[in-house]
Design a protein around this motif. Structure first.
Motif, PDB file in Angstrom:
ATOM      1  N   ALA A  27      -1.637  38.256 -17.021  1.00 14.43           N
ATOM      2  CA  ALA A  27      -1.012  38.446 -15.634  1.00 14.43           C
ATOM      3  C   ALA A  27       0.007  39.663 -15.642  1.00 14.43           C
ATOM      4  CB  ALA A  27      -0.337  37.218 -15.059  1.00 14.43           C
ATOM      5  N   CYS A  28       0.132  40.337 -16.613  1.00 18.88           N
ATOM      6  CA  CYS A  28       1.136  41.250 -16.568  1.00 18.88           C
ATOM      7  C   CYS A  28       0.772  42.380 -16.154  1.00 18.88           C
ATOM      8  CB  CYS A  28       1.565  41.475 -18.206  1.00 18.88           C
ATOM      9  SG  CYS A  28       3.117  42.597 -18.664  1.00 18.88           S
ATOM     10  N   LYS A  29       1.488  42.969 -15.144  1.00 21.20           N
ATOM     11  CA  LYS A  29       1.408  44.671 -14.751  1.00 21.20           C
ATOM     12  C   LYS A  29       1.379  45.427 -15.913  1.00 21.20           C
ATOM     13  CE  LYS A  29       2.295  47.778 -11.151  1.00 21.20           C
ATOM     14  NZ  LYS A  29       3.035  48.316  -9.908  1.00 21.20           N
ATOM     15  N   LYS A  30       0.540  46.472 -15.945  1.00 19.54           N
ATOM     16  CA  LYS A  30       0.600  47.502 -16.970  1.00 19.54           C
ATOM     17  C   LYS A  30       1.787  48.244 -16.909  1.00 19.54           C
ATOM     18  CE  LYS A  30      -4.063  47.328 -18.823  1.00 19.54           C
ATOM     19  NZ  LYS A  30      -4.943  48.409 -19.318  1.00 19.54           N
ATOM     20  N   ASN A  31       2.565  48.740 -18.046  1.00 19.33           N
ATOM     21  CA  ASN A  31       3.570  49.642 -17.908  1.00 19.33           C
ATOM     22  C   ASN A  31       2.760  51.055 -17.670  1.00 19.33           C
ATOM     23  OD1 ASN A  31       5.681  47.779 -18.599  1.00 19.33           O
ATOM     24  ND2 ASN A  31       4.617  47.665 -20.800  1.00 19.33           N
ATOM     25  N   GLU A  32       3.716  52.092 -16.990  1.00 18.31           N
ATOM     26  CA  GLU A  32       3.146  53.377 -16.852  1.00 18.31           C
ATOM     27  C   GLU A  32       4.323  54.212 -17.363  1.00 18.31           C
ATOM     28  OE1 GLU A  32       0.348  52.683 -12.999  1.00 18.31           O
ATOM     29  OE2 GLU A  32       2.280  53.701 -12.599  1.00 18.31           O
ATOM     30  N   VAL A  33       3.715  55.194 -17.951  1.00 22.73           N
ATOM     31  CA  VAL A  33       4.618  56.747 -18.230  1.00 22.73           C
ATOM     32  C   VAL A  33       3.665  57.659 -17.322  1.00 22.73           C
ATOM     33  CG1 VAL A  33       5.068  58.534 -19.909  1.00 22.73           C
ATOM     34  CG2 VAL A  33       5.269  56.088 -20.433  1.00 22.73           C
ATOM     35  N   GLU A  34       4.424  58.562 -16.586  1.00 20.85           N
ATOM     36  CA  GLU A  34       4.030  59.455 -15.723  1.00 20.85           C
ATOM     37  C   GLU A  34       4.358  60.916 -16.286  1.00 20.85           C
ATOM     38  OE1 GLU A  34       4.595  59.405 -11.553  1.00 20.85           O
ATOM     39  OE2 GLU A  34       3.641  57.118 -11.368  1.00 20.85           O
ATOM     40  N   ILE A  35       3.744  61.840 -16.387  1.00 20.06           N
ATOM     41  CA  ILE A  35       4.154  63.108 -16.630  1.00 20.06           C
ATOM     42  C   ILE A  35       4.016  63.991 -15.499  1.00 20.06           C
ATOM     43  CG2 ILE A  35       3.724  65.111 -18.111  1.00 20.06           C
ATOM     44  CD1 ILE A  35       3.115  62.856 -20.095  1.00 20.06           C
ATOM     45  N   ILE A  70      -0.134  57.356 -18.401  1.00 21.00           N
ATOM     46  CA  ILE A  70      -0.544  56.588 -19.253  1.00 21.00           C
ATOM     47  C   ILE A  70      -0.167  54.963 -18.841  1.00 21.00           C
ATOM     48  CG2 ILE A  70      -0.295  56.112 -21.601  1.00 21.00           C
ATOM     49  CD1 ILE A  70       1.130  58.757 -21.960  1.00 21.00           C
ATOM     50  N   ARG A  71      -1.211  54.060 -18.918  1.00 18.99           N
ATOM     51  CA  ARG A  71      -1.156  52.656 -18.731  1.00 18.99           C
ATOM     52  C   ARG A  71      -1.135  52.072 -19.856  1.00 18.99           C
ATOM     53  NH1 ARG A  71      -3.861  54.967 -14.074  1.00 18.99           N
ATOM     54  NH2 ARG A  71      -2.409  54.592 -12.098  1.00 18.99           N
ATOM     55  N   PHE A  72      -0.473  51.079 -19.987  1.00 21.34           N
ATOM     56  CA  PHE A  72      -0.532  50.349 -21.410  1.00 21.34           C
ATOM     57  C   PHE A  72       0.120  48.961 -21.159  1.00 21.34           C
ATOM     58  CE2 PHE A  72       2.887  53.181 -21.240  1.00 21.34           C
ATOM     59  CZ  PHE A  72       4.068  52.263 -21.806  1.00 21.34           C
ATOM     60  N   ASN A  73      -0.090  48.140 -22.083  1.00 20.82           N
ATOM     61  CA  ASN A  73       0.789  46.521 -22.216  1.00 20.82           C
ATOM     62  C   ASN A  73       1.396  46.922 -23.451  1.00 20.82           C
ATOM     63  OD1 ASN A  73      -0.374  45.129 -19.884  1.00 20.82           O
ATOM     64  ND2 ASN A  73      -2.307  44.933 -21.209  1.00 20.82           N
ATOM     65  N   ASP A  74       2.684  46.054 -23.429  1.00 18.02           N
ATOM     66  CA  ASP A  74       3.619  46.187 -24.475  1.00 18.02           C
ATOM     67  C   ASP A  74       2.869  45.233 -25.644  1.00 18.02           C
ATOM     68  OD1 ASP A  74       5.670  47.623 -23.555  1.00 18.02           O
ATOM     69  OD2 ASP A  74       6.955  45.994 -23.240  1.00 18.02           O
ATOM     70  N   CYS A 111       6.614  43.909 -18.346  1.00 15.67           N
ATOM     71  CA  CYS A 111       5.582  44.136 -17.486  1.00 15.67           C
ATOM     72  C   CYS A 111       6.163  45.235 -16.323  1.00 15.67           C
ATOM     73  CB  CYS A 111       5.350  42.904 -16.681  1.00 15.67           C
ATOM     74  SG  CYS A 111       4.709  41.640 -17.954  1.00 15.67           S
ATOM     75  N   GLY A 112       5.031  46.165 -15.987  1.00 18.01           N
ATOM     76  CA  GLY A 112       5.252  46.796 -14.765  1.00 18.01           C
ATOM     77  C   GLY A 112       6.518  47.671 -14.770  1.00 18.01           C
ATOM     78  N   GLN A 113       6.669  48.296 -16.175  1.00 19.06           N
ATOM     79  CA  GLN A 113       7.773  49.248 -16.656  1.00 19.06           C
ATOM     80  C   GLN A 113       7.120  50.510 -16.035  1.00 19.06           C
ATOM     81  OE1 GLN A 113      11.110  48.705 -17.861  1.00 19.06           O
ATOM     82  NE2 GLN A 113      10.397  46.725 -17.060  1.00 19.06           N
ATOM     83  N   LEU A 114       8.080  51.471 -15.670  1.00 13.67           N
ATOM     84  CA  LEU A 114       7.923  52.941 -15.223  1.00 13.67           C
ATOM     85  C   LEU A 114       8.742  53.834 -15.879  1.00 13.67           C
ATOM     86  CD1 LEU A 114       6.192  54.828 -13.379  1.00 13.67           C
ATOM     87  CD2 LEU A 114       7.744  54.565 -11.527  1.00 13.67           C
ATOM     88  N   ARG A 115       8.172  54.958 -16.489  1.00 14.89           N
ATOM     89  CA  ARG A 115       9.154  56.104 -16.780  1.00 14.89           C
ATOM     90  C   ARG A 115       8.277  57.117 -16.582  1.00 14.89           C
ATOM     91  NH1 ARG A 115      10.942  51.885 -17.943  1.00 14.89           N
ATOM     92  NH2 ARG A 115      11.789  51.237 -20.154  1.00 14.89           N
ATOM     93  N   VAL A 116       9.226  58.023 -15.756  1.00 14.41           N
ATOM     94  CA  VAL A 116       8.684  59.161 -15.069  1.00 14.41           C
ATOM     95  C   VAL A 116       9.673  60.471 -15.811  1.00 14.41           C
ATOM     96  CG1 VAL A 116       8.517  60.519 -12.938  1.00 14.41           C
ATOM     97  CG2 VAL A 116       8.364  58.155 -13.060  1.00 14.41           C
ATOM     98  N   TYR A 125      13.049  66.163 -17.024  1.00 17.75           N
ATOM     99  CA  TYR A 125      14.019  65.550 -16.268  1.00 17.75           C
ATOM    100  C   TYR A 125      13.395  64.078 -16.255  1.00 17.75           C
ATOM    101  CZ  TYR A 125      16.317  69.366 -14.063  1.00 17.75           C
ATOM    102  OH  TYR A 125      17.179  70.446 -13.839  1.00 17.75           O
ATOM    103  N   PHE A 126      14.268  62.815 -16.036  1.00 19.45           N
ATOM    104  CA  PHE A 126      13.625  61.553 -16.040  1.00 19.45           C
ATOM    105  C   PHE A 126      13.890  60.670 -14.894  1.00 19.45           C
ATOM    106  CE2 PHE A 126      14.772  57.288 -17.782  1.00 19.45           C
ATOM    107  CZ  PHE A 126      13.504  56.897 -18.261  1.00 19.45           C
ATOM    108  N   THR A 127      13.370  59.592 -14.782  1.00 13.84           N
ATOM    109  CA  THR A 127      13.639  58.516 -14.076  1.00 13.84           C
ATOM    110  C   THR A 127      12.959  57.302 -14.362  1.00 13.84           C
ATOM    111  OG1 THR A 127      14.138  57.819 -11.647  1.00 13.84           O
ATOM    112  CG2 THR A 127      12.464  59.061 -11.773  1.00 13.84           C
ATOM    113  N   ARG A 128      13.605  56.428 -13.670  1.00 15.72           N
ATOM    114  CA  ARG A 128      12.489  54.865 -13.833  1.00 15.72           C
ATOM    115  C   ARG A 128      12.169  54.345 -12.441  1.00 15.72           C
ATOM    116  NH1 ARG A 128      14.347  51.417 -18.679  1.00 15.72           N
ATOM    117  NH2 ARG A 128      15.560  53.010 -19.966  1.00 15.72           N
ATOM    118  N   LYS A 129      12.410  54.955 -11.739  1.00 20.04           N
ATOM    119  CA  LYS A 129      11.983  54.751 -10.160  1.00 20.04           C
ATOM    120  C   LYS A 129      11.604  55.868  -9.443  1.00 20.04           C
ATOM    121  CE  LYS A 129      15.164  50.876  -9.996  1.00 20.04           C
ATOM    122  NZ  LYS A 129      16.368  50.239  -9.222  1.00 20.04           N
ATOM    123  N   LEU A 130      10.368  55.916  -8.702  1.00 18.63           N
ATOM    124  CA  LEU A 130       9.802  56.945  -8.043  1.00 18.63           C
ATOM    125  C   LEU A 130      10.829  57.167  -6.715  1.00 18.63           C
ATOM    126  CD1 LEU A 130       6.055  56.468  -8.304  1.00 18.63           C
ATOM    127  CD2 LEU A 130       7.422  58.284  -9.159  1.00 18.63           C
TER     128      LEU A 130
END
Length: 143
Positions: A27-35, A70-74, A111-116, A125-130
């Motif tokens: 049920a875990c929403k995948k984590n995402e890294v955005e570049i 990049i989408r993935f589960n821990d 679950c559902g972590q975001l790294r931009v 530059y970096f943020t965890r929230k769009l």
């Protein structure tokens, strides 16, 4: 085979952790890294991302193109880590090897972590929230 109270407790803890992990992972929403590439018109960002056995190969991203995601589960046992080498410049002479995601030590996956991560001419530059602007995180290495 008869289990004593201590063995029974360990058995129940094992069953609880295993079922919690498997249940949450489903049920875990995948984590995402955005570049993102905000280097400027005509400037290409080259990147190479990898995690454990996953190697995404060398990719390129044009200025203001749709971000690469990049989408993935821990993974619990191996503690998920993703690293990307970001490069730019006429000869790709500006670079940085960035650890773009690292799971903390825990029994329950995130679950559902975001790294931009956003490449700009003056740095990365970096943020965890769009909903929040990225902040300066790293300077480019030249060489």
């Amino acid at each position: 085979m008869v289990l004593d109270t201590k063995q029974m407790n360990y058995f129940f803890i094992f069953i609880f952790v295993t079922s919690t992990y498997l249940g949450l992972n489903e049920a875990c929403k995948k984590n995402e890294v955005e570049i993102h590439n905000q280097l400027g018109p005509g400037k290409v960002l080259e990147f190479h991302c990898r995690s454990g056995d996953d190697d995404l190969g060398v990719k390129t991203l044009n200025f203001n193109a749709v971000p690469y995601i990049i989408r993935f589960n821990d993974e619990i046992i191996n503690l998920t880590k993703w690293a990307c080498i970001l490069r730019h410049g006429p000869k790709m002479e500006y670079s940085f090897d960035v650890q773009v995601y690292k799971a903390g030590p825990r029994l329950i996956p995130r679950c559902g972590q975001l790294r931009v991560w956003t490449a700009k001419t003056d740095g990365i530059y970096f943020t965890r929230k769009l909903s929040q602007p990225s902040v300066f995180a790293l300077s480019w290495n030249k060489g």
